[in-house]
Scaffold this active site. Sequence first.
Site, mmCIF file in Angstrom:
data_model
loop_
_atom_site.group_PDB
_atom_site.id
_atom_site.type_symbol
_atom_site.label_atom_id
_atom_site.label_comp_id
_atom_site.label_asym_id
_atom_site.label_seq_id
_atom_site.Cartn_x
_atom_site.Cartn_y
_atom_site.Cartn_z
ATOM 1 N N TYR A 1 0.815 -1.218 0.000
ATOM 2 C CA TYR A 1 0.000 0.000 0.000
ATOM 3 C C TYR A 1 0.847 1.267 0.000
ATOM 4 O O TYR A 1 0.348 2.339 -0.336
ATOM 5 C CB TYR A 1 -0.920 0.056 1.223
ATOM 6 N N HIS B 1 -0.063 -11.681 1.935
ATOM 7 C CA HIS B 1 -1.020 -10.814 1.247
ATOM 8 C C HIS B 1 -1.778 -11.519 0.122
ATOM 9 O O HIS B 1 -2.996 -11.404 0.015
ATOM 10 C CB HIS B 1 -0.282 -9.591 0.687
#
Length: 319
Positions: free
Chosen positions: A58, A121
């Site tokens: 991110y 992830h």
Amino acid sequence: MAKVPSVTLSSCGDDIQTMPVIGMGTSSYPRADPETAKAAILEAIRAGYRHFDTAAAYGSEKDLGEAIAEALRLQLIKSRDELFITTKLWASFAEKDLVLPSIKASLSNLQVEYIDMYIIHWPFKLGKEVRTMPVERDLVQPLDIKSVWEAMEECKKLGLARGIGVSNFTSSMLEELLSFAEIPPAVNQLEMNPAWQLKKLRDFCKAKGIHVTAYSPLGAARTKWGDDRVLGSDIIEEIAQAKGKSTAQISLRWVYEQGVSIVTKSYNKERMRQNLDIFDFCLTEEELEKMSHLPQRKGVTFASILGPHDIVLEVDEEL
């Protein structure tokens, strides 16, 4: 300040770990400028958020770390221990020898000594040269779950992570992981909302003692990849009007009543507080029944991000 309940995670080895059931997400595309992100995180702490969700991918770990340091300086919190921080191992580093360096980089970005929940992830390994998507087929590789999970377990044994988990894992991947895991995954973070209810996978996780956390609980509305299939639902709007709540609050309450925790993201001060205000009402059996029949469609597929490769389509089919 809102009081948010916590859930006890049952798959953390010998430790008992509790996690606030609502977390604030920190992903944004295009990425928010650092000052905007930090200001929003500080406002979230003032509002009552104590769980923050970030990821190496991110680009928001440093923003969150600086906001936490500022919150301590301002005495909005007395200790870092008041917060529950989730971050994630990116797919380009999902190999055994890169897990430890990756979590140490995240710890440095976050300016903390431990992470509460460290998550794999994606259920793939990506080539390190990946900079844009979609990608060529040879850059998407199967995840060596066993070796990567052993490295995740080492992060917990070293005290760098208090809990470890996964994201976007199918039931078959979880079965494989559980067949050898010394420490089972505490959570599986999945796209889930009233328009993508994932009951079969949720039931599987529950039976295995794996807690489900929902991302995109509002259908990723107001993003370039989301839509209004949740917030624009006539059925949810009807329930919201009857209860004097927003469609977002009804949707978040529905997720919570499924026994699922939530990661929701808003940098809008009013919506940020509204998203916490879901604990003073319940949905009726009739309302739950209506919502169980909403049209179902997944918001984002891996094929739409990476390309329609066989390995990607196989995971999409199971999710």
